[in-house]
Motif scaffolding. Sequence first.
Motif, mmCIF file in Angstrom:
data_model
loop_
_atom_site.group_PDB
_atom_site.id
_atom_site.type_symbol
_atom_site.label_atom_id
_atom_site.label_comp_id
_atom_site.label_asym_id
_atom_site.label_seq_id
_atom_site.Cartn_x
_atom_site.Cartn_y
_atom_site.Cartn_z
ATOM 1 N N MET A 1 42.187 44.162 106.284
ATOM 2 C CA MET A 1 43.311 44.931 107.164
ATOM 3 C C MET A 1 42.493 45.151 108.551
ATOM 4 O O MET A 1 41.443 45.773 108.870
ATOM 5 N N LEU A 2 43.153 44.611 109.549
ATOM 6 C CA LEU A 2 42.795 44.529 110.858
ATOM 7 C C LEU A 2 43.715 45.518 111.610
ATOM 8 O O LEU A 2 45.222 45.501 111.375
ATOM 9 N N ASN A 28 42.897 36.073 107.363
ATOM 10 C CA ASN A 28 43.978 36.329 106.325
ATOM 11 C C ASN A 28 43.980 37.503 105.934
ATOM 12 O O ASN A 28 43.547 37.882 104.584
ATOM 13 N N VAL A 29 44.244 38.465 106.990
ATOM 14 C CA VAL A 29 44.265 39.842 106.579
ATOM 15 C C VAL A 29 45.528 40.393 107.056
ATOM 16 O O VAL A 29 46.134 39.712 107.911
ATOM 17 N N MET A 30 45.677 41.696 106.665
ATOM 18 C CA MET A 30 47.148 42.272 107.243
ATOM 19 C C MET A 30 46.801 43.032 108.434
ATOM 20 O O MET A 30 45.600 43.159 108.938
ATOM 21 N N ARG A 47 49.297 53.539 103.067
ATOM 22 C CA ARG A 47 50.059 52.765 101.978
ATOM 23 C C ARG A 47 50.014 51.346 101.737
ATOM 24 O O ARG A 47 49.846 50.910 100.542
ATOM 25 N N ARG A 48 49.904 50.584 102.821
ATOM 26 C CA ARG A 48 49.784 49.195 102.679
ATOM 27 C C ARG A 48 48.564 48.927 101.938
ATOM 28 O O ARG A 48 48.425 47.896 101.295
ATOM 29 N N VAL A 49 47.376 49.531 102.613
ATOM 30 C CA VAL A 49 46.002 49.298 101.993
ATOM 31 C C VAL A 49 46.029 49.404 100.456
ATOM 32 O O VAL A 49 45.690 48.717 99.494
ATOM 33 N N ALA A 50 46.596 50.570 100.093
ATOM 34 C CA ALA A 50 46.784 50.963 98.716
ATOM 35 C C ALA A 50 47.570 50.149 97.906
ATOM 36 O O ALA A 50 47.072 49.743 96.579
ATOM 37 N N GLU A 57 50.769 48.684 92.376
ATOM 38 C CA GLU A 57 52.162 48.168 92.154
ATOM 39 C C GLU A 57 52.846 49.321 93.098
ATOM 40 O O GLU A 57 52.270 50.347 93.041
ATOM 41 N N SER A 58 54.061 49.023 93.641
ATOM 42 C CA SER A 58 54.666 50.044 94.317
ATOM 43 C C SER A 58 55.305 50.965 93.313
ATOM 44 O O SER A 58 55.450 50.551 92.245
ATOM 45 N N PRO A 59 55.320 52.363 93.525
ATOM 46 C CA PRO A 59 55.779 53.360 92.713
ATOM 47 C C PRO A 59 57.116 53.128 91.785
ATOM 48 O O PRO A 59 57.280 53.366 90.941
ATOM 49 N N GLU A 60 58.058 52.152 92.696
ATOM 50 C CA GLU A 60 59.199 52.073 92.057
ATOM 51 C C GLU A 60 59.103 51.010 90.784
ATOM 52 O O GLU A 60 59.887 50.990 89.969
#
Length: 89
Positions: A1-2, A28-30, A47-50, A57-60
């Motif tokens: 992540m940058l 190649n990072v967010m 949230r994006r890192v997690a 996966e997303s909680p949904e």
Amino acid sequence: MLVGNKTDLSDKRQVSTEEGERKAKELNVMFIETSAKAGYNVKQLFRRVAAALPGMESPENKKIDTVDLRPNPPPQDAPQDQEGGGCIC
């Protein structure tokens, strides 16, 4: 992540959003811009890192597993301390 931080100081910006996005793509990072002082995008960053962690996966889409961390009561025959309370470990 940058992460580009201090977006609240736009007049002192040294790296453009486009430069940050380009570098993130190269690595190649967010990429995300934040302001810790103003609280801008800080929660979104975590949230994006997690969400990117392996097996996440997303909680949904996935039920979140929880662990009960409450201690079990000591067995009736467990040794008592001198005040008559729990374990003497």
